[in-house]
Design a protein around this motif. Sequence first.
Motif, mmCIF file in Angstrom:
data_model
loop_
_atom_site.group_PDB
_atom_site.id
_atom_site.type_symbol
_atom_site.label_atom_id
_atom_site.label_comp_id
_atom_site.label_asym_id
_atom_site.label_seq_id
_atom_site.Cartn_x
_atom_site.Cartn_y
_atom_site.Cartn_z
ATOM 1 N N UNK A 79 35.908 44.479 43.357
ATOM 2 C CA UNK A 79 36.494 44.427 42.029
ATOM 3 C C UNK A 79 37.928 44.932 42.105
ATOM 4 N N UNK A 96 34.359 47.729 46.307
ATOM 5 C CA UNK A 96 33.094 46.978 46.319
ATOM 6 C C UNK A 96 31.890 47.920 46.247
ATOM 7 N N UNK A 124 35.829 40.695 39.782
ATOM 8 C CA UNK A 124 35.421 40.521 41.173
ATOM 9 C C UNK A 124 36.214 39.377 41.775
ATOM 10 N N UNK A 151 28.442 36.067 39.232
ATOM 11 C CA UNK A 151 28.126 37.360 39.838
ATOM 12 C C UNK A 151 27.159 37.223 41.017
ATOM 13 N N UNK A 152 26.326 36.195 40.982
ATOM 14 C CA UNK A 152 25.372 36.027 42.085
ATOM 15 C C UNK A 152 26.078 35.813 43.427
ATOM 16 N N UNK A 154 28.541 37.615 44.403
ATOM 17 C CA UNK A 154 28.716 38.987 44.897
ATOM 18 C C UNK A 154 27.424 39.451 45.576
ATOM 19 N N UNK A 155 26.314 39.185 44.908
ATOM 20 C CA UNK A 155 25.023 39.616 45.461
ATOM 21 C C UNK A 155 24.736 38.888 46.773
ATOM 22 N N UNK A 158 26.555 40.346 49.798
ATOM 23 C CA UNK A 158 25.997 41.547 50.419
ATOM 24 C C UNK A 158 24.791 41.204 51.287
#
Lengths: 270, 110
Positions: A79, A96, A124, A151-152, A154-155, A158
């Motif tokens: 972000x 992050x 983000x 947003x997914x 970002x997930x 990871x």
Amino acid sequence: MSYGGDYNQGGGGGGGGFYAGSQGGTQASPGGSESRRNRSSETLRPVTIKQILEARQEVGDGPFMIDSVELGLLTFVGRVQGVTEQATNITYVLDDGTGTLDVKQWIDADSPSDESAQNLNDKYVRVLGQLKSFSNKRHVGAHRIRAVEDYNEVQYHFLETVAVHLRLTRGPPEQFTGGVGGVKQQDTEMGGMGNTSSTSRLPPGLSDNARKMFLQIKDVTENEGIHVNVVKMKSGVPDHLATDAITELLDLGVIFTTMDEWHFAPMDLL
Amino acid sequence: MSSLNISPQTPRINAAYLEKWVNHTVRIVGKVTGVQGGMANIDSAGPVTLQLTRDCALIPNNGAEVIGKVMPDGTLKVLTSWDLGPDVDYSIAEAIVDVNHRYKQVFYDS
């Protein structure tokens, strides 16, 4: 169990493979050690900011390494905590959740961006770039930086980062190493069928390196067990991956240490 | 929503981890289930009660990402929050929390 295994032994790097690992094409190319550097530096590696901050240089001005594998291009999400616009470059501060890092982007005077960098504030973004060090302060030089719309992503990033980290530190998961077995092999794991019958005591999901080392340990009958160096030599698992593989087996309770921390014997489960 | 004094690392947790992280600054993703007055509730693999700061913009039924400090009573005192829209896959959020702690060498210093 040929292909990923041979690669690890021959390439010496154990790692680099991830990127190529699931795509036979690249992996099938000749893997001499002299080509390792190039191949590794041509990869795009997903990382967290913590990993970037902890990347090490083995020699003064040498390439940065994470998990003993040379970094080429890297990609990460974070972000935007702050944006500083200067005449020649824009500096973003990214967070992050694992750390904060400066990201610099050079301004291309010939094709000015139609969007203000300030619009990325508090959003983000995904960055693609290279790790740089300037008077002992690290930053990433961004080739590209863009807002993350979903947003997914970002997930997903990871999870991908963890998958790559595990691949480089533990070797590929078993279902990718069998020539023909594929997913089916994993399904039959519990039944102890196929080429894994000799290791049927092992749970699915174990890394290939741990499996190879277990094969060397499982038939040891001497009370003092077998020395880790002998296991490494016989299994061909490289030094920097062996410790993790041993830890995996210890955690599962399928082997145990005997007279010292370097000797191991199989747990008799039968 | 400015980023006032956020510690450099904010481990990702959910309702199940609150007890272990009392007095730490953490990051939680969940679905906003209710906002009333200075409090809100989100579902992050279980209910989490938030103590809001004045400028929190949480939208009911959307996902939210929240940075806050876990209070001794198990509520979260919010430092910063962001709306994540309606399409967050919460099963992945749960997996993220799991790998955060299972492979913490990638995410935070213990």
